[in-house]
Design an enzyme around this catalytic site. Structure first.
Site, mmCIF file in Angstrom:
data_model
loop_
_atom_site.group_PDB
_atom_site.id
_atom_site.type_symbol
_atom_site.label_atom_id
_atom_site.label_comp_id
_atom_site.label_asym_id
_atom_site.label_seq_id
_atom_site.Cartn_x
_atom_site.Cartn_y
_atom_site.Cartn_z
ATOM 1 N N GLU A 210 0.714 -1.200 -0.047
ATOM 2 C CA GLU A 210 -0.160 0.062 0.141
ATOM 3 C C GLU A 210 1.096 1.332 -0.143
ATOM 4 O OE1 GLU A 210 -4.208 -1.598 1.830
ATOM 5 O OE2 GLU A 210 -2.652 -0.820 3.346
ATOM 6 N N CYS B 189 0.096 7.229 7.116
ATOM 7 C CA CYS B 189 0.484 5.985 7.096
ATOM 8 C C CYS B 189 0.124 5.299 8.242
ATOM 9 C CB CYS B 189 2.086 5.776 6.720
ATOM 10 S SG CYS B 189 2.352 6.969 5.485
HETATM 11 N N1 SAH Z 1 8.945 0.973 10.041
HETATM 12 C C1 SAH Z 1 9.293 2.332 10.023
HETATM 13 C C2 SAH Z 1 8.428 2.960 8.993
HETATM 14 C C3 SAH Z 1 7.007 2.504 8.666
HETATM 15 S S1 SAH Z 1 5.954 2.538 10.207
HETATM 16 C C4 SAH Z 1 9.070 2.743 11.177
HETATM 17 O O1 SAH Z 1 8.577 2.013 12.410
HETATM 18 O O2 SAH Z 1 9.238 4.019 11.664
HETATM 19 C C5 SAH Z 1 5.481 4.518 9.936
HETATM 20 C C6 SAH Z 1 4.893 5.192 11.272
HETATM 21 O O3 SAH Z 1 3.762 4.641 11.663
HETATM 22 C C7 SAH Z 1 5.776 4.638 12.558
HETATM 23 O O4 SAH Z 1 6.159 5.902 13.259
HETATM 24 C C8 SAH Z 1 4.922 3.859 13.137
HETATM 25 O O5 SAH Z 1 5.305 4.001 14.812
HETATM 26 C C9 SAH Z 1 3.419 4.300 12.950
HETATM 27 N N2 SAH Z 1 2.304 3.529 13.363
HETATM 28 C C10 SAH Z 1 2.398 2.091 13.285
HETATM 29 N N3 SAH Z 1 1.151 1.551 13.546
HETATM 30 C C11 SAH Z 1 0.438 2.731 13.786
HETATM 31 C C12 SAH Z 1 -0.877 2.900 14.271
HETATM 32 N N4 SAH Z 1 -1.920 1.878 14.496
HETATM 33 N N5 SAH Z 1 -1.570 3.988 14.306
HETATM 34 C C13 SAH Z 1 -0.553 5.112 14.133
HETATM 35 N N6 SAH Z 1 0.603 5.095 13.608
HETATM 36 C C14 SAH Z 1 1.171 3.871 13.633
#
Ligand code: SAH
Ligand code: SF4
Length: 373
Positions: free
Chosen positions: A88, A360
């Protein structure tokens, strides 16, 4: 994969075929400036050369198989890769909000309590407008953060450099007049696919300033160091998500392998151009890490680091994340206020409607579901 070729790569391919180097550069420009991915349409090449390139370097973009538009103008794209894996990518209008901390903070405040359901809807991105595209780097994620749907669904494979670039080109085709900033905040952990992400960055930075590209990591110190050593260094975002080691271990088990202290040391050593800052991301989860005490600790933890803080209220998912709830508006406000009091620049990435994706952090891919269909 030809989509990940740099201008130099195309130049040497052209020379190998007995053509002048500038032909290679023309091909790069056709693909990356004009979005042309079929040699047939590159009329600057002779008919015979078009056919030769087509045979040697066939290019296919990931196929857009689903578009989910939300009222705030963001669009979530599901893209199918050549092996049927789904990823996605999220198109977010008004992307400058992610880059410019102050405006997002002002924005969040202006909506006041109940900002989620604010009636004011930004218009669709007019031509020439800026937007942010959230890219995936893997088809799943092995890092296993407890609050992340991608993590819950488990490990996937690395995207090739060409697939990462193809993902961008496929979405850009849908918004030809929009100039895109890029954030690696979709599915996967970019630092666990470093080589291919770096290759894609080499290509992206030929047409997009590295200042408009952000790589987000769950905190892999070695990856942070390598990112800082690239010729063109993009912005860095680090998902801190907890203000102490114990809480972080609970929601991000990767902390056991890479303790917070090491992550913070890598952030400190990251080469930052003047006036640029690292983004410290903090997913706010009800009752887990959202107290004023947590905000106080977070402020102390980050003291002295060149950071701005991006607070992301949890995006709930009753199916995959039944044990986690988003914070209350009051908790968000109090958390942000405490950090502002400590003189941090804070942004809040809010959902702007019930059908919004908050950017995201909620990406499923769902390769398995699609195969069942
Ligand atoms: N793996 C990398 C990039 C992808 S995740 C990382 O962890 O930074 C991108 C962002 O989405 C991260 O800051 C993560 O903490 C956040 N994220 C993951 N699940 C989430 C959720 N359920 N609600 C809000 N943010 C979320
Ligand atoms: Fe992977 Fe990032 Fe999700 Fe953690 S938050 S599981 S690192 S995608």
């Amino acid at each position: 994969m030809p989509l990940a070729f740099t201008p130099k790569d195309w130049e040497s391919r052209a020379k190998e075929m007995g053509l002048p180097a500038f032909r290679g550069r023309q091909i790069f420009d056709a693909i990356h400036r004009r979005g042309v991915t079929s040699f047939e349409a590159m009329t600057e090449l002779s008919r015979a050369d078009r056919r030769r390139f087509q045979d040697l370097f066939p290019m296919a973009l990931p196929e857009v198989v689903r578009r989910e538009a939300s009222a705030d103008g963001s669009v979530k794209y599901a893209l199918r890769l050549s092996d049927d894996a789904l990823i996605e990518a999220v198109f977010m209008p008004r992307g400058e909000a992610l880059a410019s901390a102050e405006s997002e903070f002002a924005d969040a405040r202006a909506e006041g309590p109940g900002g989620r359901s604010a009636a004011i809807r930004p218009p669709r991105t007019p031509p020439g407008e800026r937007a942010t595209l959230c890219l995936s780097s893997q088809t799943g994620c092995a890092v296993d953060c407890r609050f992340c749907v991608t993590g819950r669904l488990g490990a996937g494979r690395n995207l090739s450099g060409g697939e990462i670039v193809g993902q961008y080109l496929a979405v850009r085709r849908e918004h030809p007049d929009t100039s895109l900033s890029l954030v690696f905040m979709g599915m996967g952990e970019p630092m666990l696919n470093f080589e291919n992400v770096a290759q894609a960055l080499k290509v992206f930075t030929k047409t997009i300033s590295p200042r408009r590209i952000t790589v987000s990591t769950a905190g892999f110190p070695d990856g942070i160091r390598r990112l800082g050593e690239l010729e063109k260094v993009p912005n860095l975002a680090v998902s801190i998500n907890a203000a102490d080691e114990r809480t972080r271990e609970e929601i991000m088990p990767v902390t056991r392998a890479h303790p917070l202290a090491e992550v913070l040391a890598a952030m400190k050593a990251f080469p930052l151009p003047p006036r640029r800052r690292i983004t410290a991301e903090y997913v706010l989860i009800d009752g887990v890490n959202d107290s004023v005490e947590d905000a106080k600790k977070l402020g102390r933890l980050l003291r002295g680091l060149p950071v701005k803080i991006n607070v992301i209220p949890l995006n709930p998912d009753p199916r995959y994340l039944p044990e986690f709830q988003p914070p209350s508006e009051t908790a968000i406000d109090a958390f942000v206020e405490e950090l502002a009091r400590q003189k941090y620049t804070v942004t809040v990435r809010r959902s702007r409607g019930p059908d919004s994706y908050a950017g995201c952090g909620q990406l499923k891919g769902r390769a398995a579901d699609s195969r069942r269909r």
